[in-house]
Design a protein around this motif. Structure first.
Motif, mmCIF file in Angstrom:
data_model
loop_
_atom_site.group_PDB
_atom_site.id
_atom_site.type_symbol
_atom_site.label_atom_id
_atom_site.label_comp_id
_atom_site.label_asym_id
_atom_site.label_seq_id
_atom_site.Cartn_x
_atom_site.Cartn_y
_atom_site.Cartn_z
ATOM 1 N N CYS A 197 0.962 -1.336 0.126
ATOM 2 C CA CYS A 197 -0.057 -0.081 -0.041
ATOM 3 C C CYS A 197 0.690 1.272 -0.148
ATOM 4 O O CYS A 197 1.750 1.497 0.751
ATOM 5 N N GLY A 198 0.586 2.172 -0.775
ATOM 6 C CA GLY A 198 1.430 3.308 -0.815
ATOM 7 C C GLY A 198 1.038 4.248 0.240
ATOM 8 O O GLY A 198 1.862 5.033 0.839
ATOM 9 N N TYR A 199 -0.106 4.154 0.664
ATOM 10 C CA TYR A 199 -0.422 4.826 2.048
ATOM 11 C C TYR A 199 -1.437 4.193 2.802
ATOM 12 O O TYR A 199 -2.302 3.391 2.501
ATOM 13 N N GLY A 200 -0.837 4.095 4.257
ATOM 14 C CA GLY A 200 -1.729 3.200 5.089
ATOM 15 C C GLY A 200 -0.792 2.137 5.649
ATOM 16 O O GLY A 200 -0.148 1.419 5.022
ATOM 17 N N LYS A 201 -0.684 2.244 7.053
ATOM 18 C CA LYS A 201 0.303 1.183 7.508
ATOM 19 C C LYS A 201 -0.245 -0.441 7.504
ATOM 20 O O LYS A 201 -1.072 -0.704 8.421
ATOM 21 N N CYS A 202 0.193 -1.206 6.787
ATOM 22 C CA CYS A 202 -0.276 -2.530 6.618
ATOM 23 C C CYS A 202 0.496 -3.188 5.703
ATOM 24 O O CYS A 202 1.357 -2.584 5.008
ATOM 25 N N SER A 203 0.287 -4.785 5.699
ATOM 26 C CA SER A 203 0.947 -5.356 4.911
ATOM 27 C C SER A 203 2.586 -5.432 4.681
ATOM 28 O O SER A 203 3.202 -5.183 5.742
ATOM 29 N N ALA A 235 -3.792 3.078 -1.499
ATOM 30 C CA ALA A 235 -4.091 3.177 -0.037
ATOM 31 C C ALA A 235 -4.815 1.818 0.481
ATOM 32 O O ALA A 235 -5.378 1.132 -0.583
ATOM 33 N N HIS A 236 -4.894 1.562 1.768
ATOM 34 C CA HIS A 236 -5.640 0.369 1.897
ATOM 35 C C HIS A 236 -7.079 0.368 1.939
ATOM 36 O O HIS A 236 -7.563 1.589 1.784
ATOM 37 N N THR A 237 -7.717 -0.632 2.032
ATOM 38 C CA THR A 237 -9.251 -0.812 1.745
ATOM 39 C C THR A 237 -10.195 0.037 2.574
ATOM 40 O O THR A 237 -11.423 0.060 2.364
ATOM 41 N N ARG A 238 -9.597 0.345 3.804
ATOM 42 C CA ARG A 238 -10.580 1.329 4.692
ATOM 43 C C ARG A 238 -10.851 2.695 4.196
ATOM 44 O O ARG A 238 -11.754 3.195 4.630
ATOM 45 N N TYR A 239 -9.966 3.109 3.053
ATOM 46 C CA TYR A 239 -10.081 4.640 2.564
ATOM 47 C C TYR A 239 -11.124 4.294 1.610
ATOM 48 O O TYR A 239 -11.315 3.274 0.957
ATOM 49 N N PRO A 240 -12.141 5.408 1.336
ATOM 50 C CA PRO A 240 -13.124 5.357 0.262
ATOM 51 C C PRO A 240 -12.829 5.381 -1.116
ATOM 52 O O PRO A 240 -13.340 4.720 -1.969
#
Length: 289
Positions: free
Chosen positions: A23-29, A54-59
């Motif tokens: 993910c370019g933005y968002g702390k995961c994976s 960005a991760h999938t919590r972003y709209p």
């Protein structure tokens, strides 16, 4: 005490393939796995299963499935003689990528198989997942040295109903038993919440049976942030590769995440941005000093 799964040579840096999305933005994976495992003294070799803006919590996010490039990617590793000590798999971009992980198992038969079956949370699948993907993911349980599901993922894997996070010990035992019956050698079941200000994780092994499970209890903080599951799994695997037994590794990971969450609450947009673990990486480096 649970078994030690990896006996660390202090002069050798173990190499772990991290089969995750980026993910370019968002702390995961991979943005969690690479720094956390590196801090624990591992050489991390990424196998990117998807690229997200960005991760999938972003709209709004973009998603690119990397499946078409992965066999060539691993062919190049074979030609270069890349050696591995562990394969740590997480979020997948397509059902076909399960075969990529199984290819790694065939080509590196002595690796530790470290499976975080990232499929959902809070009783719901992630938006890019399908029933076919979940079914394929379930086949990785058989032979996993460590299987690390949360309660949602355990429900998907076993077919047992998701009954929320507040479940009693009998339900915990039934879930652990079902996961071990799928062929996992060790299971870490995450996120049981009795609403008493604590979070509980459970460790069980096929060798010792569910009756000898270990319970790890951590203070529950009064807020949630994205990416704690990936941070927990990465820290646990880092501790395992540092030579700690599995129960101790789960304890280390739980406290690392708790401390990182305390650091995170001071960061802007922290609930969506994800867990900020950078200030706490020294806890993992201390495992190998």
């Amino acid at each position: 005490m649970s078994d030690i799964l990896y006996h660390r040579n202090p002069e050798y840096i173990p190499r772990v393939a991290a089969v995750h999305d980026m993910c370019g933005y968002g702390k995961c994976s991979l943005t969690a796995a690479i720094p956390i495992l590196s801090a624990a003294g591992c050489d991390v070799c990424p196998v990117p299963t998807a690229l997200f803006s960005a991760h999938t919590r972003y709209p709004v996010f973009t998603f690119h499935d990397t499946t078409p490039i992965l066999n060539d990617y691993l062919d190049a590793w074979q030609k270069e003689g890349v050696e591995l000590d562990g394969v740590y798999s997480g979020f997948l971009g397509a059902a076909e990528q399960v075969e990529i992980i199984k290819r790694l198992y065939r080509e590196y038969p002595n690796v530790l198989r470290l499976v975080d079956p990232v499929m959902g949370d809070g009783g719901k699948m992630y938006p890019t997942y399908t029933a076919e993907m979940c079914q394929a993911m379930g086949t990785l349980a058989d032979g996993a040295d460590i299987l690390l599901p949360n309660l949602t993922e355990a429900s998907i894997l076993t077919g047992l109903p998701y009954e929320g996070q507040n479940i009693d010990d009998n339900k915990v035992d039934a879930i652990l038993e079902a996961l071990l019956e799928m062929g996992a050698k060790n299971v870490v079941l995450k996120g049981i919440d009795h609403e008493d200000g604590r979070i509980r994780n459970f460790v069980a092994s096929a060798d010792q049976g569910v009756e000898h499970k270990t319970q790890l209890v951590h203070e529950k903080l009064p807020f949630m942030v994205h990416g704690t599951g990936d941070a927990f799994a990465s820290a646990l695997i880092g501790a395992v590769m540092a030579g700690r037994d599995l129960a101790e590794s789960a304890r280390v990971a739980g406290e690392f995440v708790r401390h990182a969450m305390i650091s995170t609450q001071h960061q802007p947009d922290h609930e969506r941005r994800g867990v900020s673990f950078e200030l706490n990486l020294g806890e993992l480096t201390d495992l190998v000093e």
